[in-house]
Design a protein around this motif. Structure first.
Motif, mmCIF file in Angstrom:
data_model
loop_
_atom_site.group_PDB
_atom_site.id
_atom_site.type_symbol
_atom_site.label_atom_id
_atom_site.label_comp_id
_atom_site.label_asym_id
_atom_site.label_seq_id
_atom_site.Cartn_x
_atom_site.Cartn_y
_atom_site.Cartn_z
ATOM 1 N N SER A 4 16.619 -63.966 40.398
ATOM 2 C CA SER A 4 16.822 -62.884 39.441
ATOM 3 C C SER A 4 18.026 -62.028 39.814
ATOM 4 N N ASP A 5 18.666 -61.460 38.799
ATOM 5 C CA ASP A 5 19.753 -60.526 39.045
ATOM 6 C C ASP A 5 19.239 -59.224 39.651
ATOM 7 N N GLY A 6 17.976 -58.880 39.327
ATOM 8 C CA GLY A 6 17.398 -57.684 39.912
ATOM 9 C C GLY A 6 17.312 -57.752 41.422
ATOM 10 N N VAL B 287 26.912 -65.210 45.870
ATOM 11 C CA VAL B 287 28.211 -64.916 46.476
ATOM 12 C C VAL B 287 29.067 -64.093 45.523
ATOM 13 N N SER B 288 29.069 -64.458 44.252
ATOM 14 C CA SER B 288 29.874 -63.721 43.273
ATOM 15 C C SER B 288 29.399 -62.282 43.131
ATOM 16 N N HIS B 289 28.093 -62.096 43.119
ATOM 17 C CA HIS B 289 27.552 -60.740 42.969
ATOM 18 C C HIS B 289 27.952 -59.864 44.153
ATOM 19 N N GLY C 159 31.606 -59.145 44.073
ATOM 20 C CA GLY C 159 31.900 -58.145 43.065
ATOM 21 C C GLY C 159 31.581 -56.735 43.515
ATOM 22 N N ARG C 160 30.644 -56.599 44.410
ATOM 23 C CA ARG C 160 30.311 -55.298 44.977
ATOM 24 C C ARG C 160 31.167 -54.971 46.208
ATOM 25 N N ARG C 161 32.116 -55.833 46.532
ATOM 26 C CA ARG C 161 33.036 -55.661 47.670
ATOM 27 C C ARG C 161 32.281 -55.510 48.997
ATOM 28 N N LEU C 162 31.290 -56.374 49.190
ATOM 29 C CA LEU C 162 30.456 -56.297 50.381
ATOM 30 C C LEU C 162 30.727 -57.410 51.383
ATOM 31 N N LEU C 163 31.582 -58.367 51.031
ATOM 32 C CA LEU C 163 31.839 -59.483 51.941
ATOM 33 C C LEU C 163 32.852 -59.064 53.001
ATOM 34 N N ALA C 164 32.471 -59.230 54.253
ATOM 35 C CA ALA C 164 33.338 -58.871 55.371
ATOM 36 C C ALA C 164 34.481 -59.869 55.488
ATOM 37 N N THR D 170 29.759 -77.159 44.678
ATOM 38 C CA THR D 170 29.811 -75.697 44.685
ATOM 39 C C THR D 170 30.368 -75.190 46.004
ATOM 40 N N ALA D 171 29.962 -75.803 47.105
ATOM 41 C CA ALA D 171 30.457 -75.383 48.420
ATOM 42 C C ALA D 171 31.968 -75.514 48.509
ATOM 43 N N ARG D 172 32.500 -76.603 48.007
ATOM 44 C CA ARG D 172 33.943 -76.798 48.088
ATOM 45 C C ARG D 172 34.685 -75.765 47.242
ATOM 46 N N ALA D 173 34.146 -75.473 46.058
ATOM 47 C CA ALA D 173 34.782 -74.461 45.208
ATOM 48 C C ALA D 173 34.691 -73.073 45.845
ATOM 49 N N LEU D 174 33.531 -72.744 46.406
ATOM 50 C CA LEU D 174 33.363 -71.449 47.068
ATOM 51 C C LEU D 174 34.249 -71.336 48.301
ATOM 52 N N ASP D 175 34.395 -72.438 49.021
ATOM 53 C CA ASP D 175 35.207 -72.416 50.238
ATOM 54 C C ASP D 175 36.656 -72.049 49.917
ATOM 55 N N ALA D 176 37.185 -72.659 48.863
ATOM 56 C CA ALA D 176 38.560 -72.338 48.464
ATOM 57 C C ALA D 176 38.666 -70.892 48.004
ATOM 58 N N ARG D 177 37.687 -70.449 47.249
ATOM 59 C CA ARG D 177 37.703 -69.075 46.725
ATOM 60 C C ARG D 177 37.588 -68.046 47.848
ATOM 61 N N LEU D 178 36.670 -68.275 48.779
ATOM 62 C CA LEU D 178 36.473 -67.317 49.867
ATOM 63 C C LEU D 178 37.650 -67.296 50.824
ATOM 64 N N GLY D 179 38.293 -68.451 50.993
ATOM 65 C CA GLY D 179 39.466 -68.477 51.853
ATOM 66 C C GLY D 179 40.547 -67.534 51.355
#
Length: 402
Positions: A119-121, A213-215, A218-223, A258-267
């Motif tokens: 859930s988004d909640g 990960v996107s949420h 979006g909240r700028r919480l990823l170190a 999904t992991a490969r797409a997220l890996d490129a994005r997070l990099g």
């Protein structure tokens, strides 16, 4: 107080009640089995981690080893049922209470939330807590095994299917009768249609992991240097028709994409990494529901005995890689491989020989059935050494306070 004597009542591999003392002892034993890591950090310098699916199986191992070996602080999320007048709580309810108590005793700030991780909640609640209590997130472990998922955007509920793709599958499986006697049977499973494949991917693929990960991003919480791992399984060619080449396998392929797409994005976003962690075979509440897996796991134990690598030992290795104690090493598909001990040619050949000759009459000589039975019962807190099951036990255990 609601003390009572709890005896195991089960339908196949599913038990109707759980034993609080047994669940607690198992978590304590797992904690004690974990070696403190060389990079252990405490206090405000400790890594902040989110473990989604923290109450059972490899997710539980991720939470316990992270706390005991790395000294993480953070949040665990799971979906468990509370005790009632008629029934005990679920085993994960009691395991979570035990994990929280060990974290408290060790001085780790670890919060546990009970609710729908899809859930988004729940995502918003977790993000708020990270922002208020920790300020950042260093690591996210995703280990969710659920039969269905409701899409928070559309409200549509998807249900997963355990079916082959492209043709009927015949596989051997292991069941136990009411007296506990083993029976090796052949089961036939019809192939999935396109809708069943799509629904299984919607439940068990990478969609919800990506939303988490996107949420948080979006909240700028990823170190800076944030790492995330989704736990997965490949398994043996012996179970491939119903598993890796079936609907579950299609979902696992989506997870890896999904992991490969997220890996490129997070990099690009924070110098981070996203991987899947391929773990080895284990007796879990989700794995026992899959045709053939019980037989395979019992035979694997018969071949390897104590050389099987426990979930706690595997997750210790994963934490070492995520925290930089050891290099983060992946295969060509971006997967951390913690299953190599299981899939060597020698081990698989030995298991295959036993698989071909296993019958109801020979299975006790080929598989470690005592270990398998105990492992299944221990999922619910039974057959745990040192527990007096004739003694009444308190079942009304509260959820850990935040």
């Amino acid at each position: 107080m609601s003390e009572r004597t709890i005896t195991p009542r089960n339908r196949g591999f599913l038990f109707l009640d759980a034993h609080p003392a047994g669940c607690t002892r198992l978590v304590n034993d797992m904690w004690r089995s974990v070696a403190a890591g060389p990079a252990e950090a405490l206090g405000e310098d400790a890594p902040v981690a989110l473990v989604i699916g923290s109450s059972a199986g490899y997710g539980l191992a991720a939470a316990v080893t992270g706390l005991a070996r790395v000294g993480i602080r953070g949040i665990g999320v799971s979906f468990e049922k509370a005790p009632t007048e008629r029934r005990t709580g679920t085993a994960g309810w009691y395991r979570t209470a035990a994990t929280a108590e060990l974290a408290r005793e060790a001085g780790r700030e670890m919060l546990f939330l009970n609710g729908d991780a899809f859930s988004d909640g729940m995502k918003e609640q977790v993000a708020d807590l990270i922002e208020q209590r920790f300020g950042r997130l260093d690591h996210l472990i995703y280990s969710v095994a659920a039969p269905r998922r409701t899409d928070p955007e559309t409200g549509v509920t998807y249900a997963s299917a355990l079916k082959p793709i492209g043709g009927t599958a015949r596989t051997r499986t292991l069941v136990f009768d009411e007296d506990g006697k083993p029976d090796v049977r052949e089961v036939t499973t019809d192939p999935a249609d396109e809708d069943e494949i799509a629904q299984t991917i919607a439940v068990m693929g990478g969609t919800d992991w990506e939303r988490w990960v996107s949420h948080l991003a979006g909240r700028r919480l990823l170190a800076d240097g944030f790492t995330t791992a989704a736990l997965t399984y490949i398994g043996s060619p012996l179970t491939a028709d119903i598993y890796r080449q079936g609907t579950i396998g299609a979902a696992k392929t989506h997870l890896e994409q999904t992991a490969r797409a997220l890996d490129a994005r997070l990099g690009e976003l924070c110098g981070g990494r996203a991987v899947t962690s391929v773990n080895g075979a284990a007796v879990t509440q989700s794995s026992t529901a899959i045709p053939g897996i019980a037989l395979y796991t019992g035979l694997l134990r018969g071949v390897l005995g104590g050389r099987m690598v426990s979930p706690a030992d595997q997750l210790s290795q994963l934490w070492d890689q995520l925290t930089g104690v050891r290099p983060l090493v992946t295969d060509d598909e971006g997967r951390v491989r913690l299953d190599t001990w299981e899939l060597t040619a020698e081990v698989q050949a030995a298991v295959a020989d036993r698989w071909r000759t296993a019958t109801t009459d020979t299975i006790t000589d080929l598989a470690d059935l005592d270990w398998f039975r105990d492992s299944v019962r221990q999922l619910y807190g039974f057959s745990v050494p040192g527990i007096d099951y004739s003694a009444p036990v308190e079942t009304d255990v509260p959820w850990p306070a935040g």
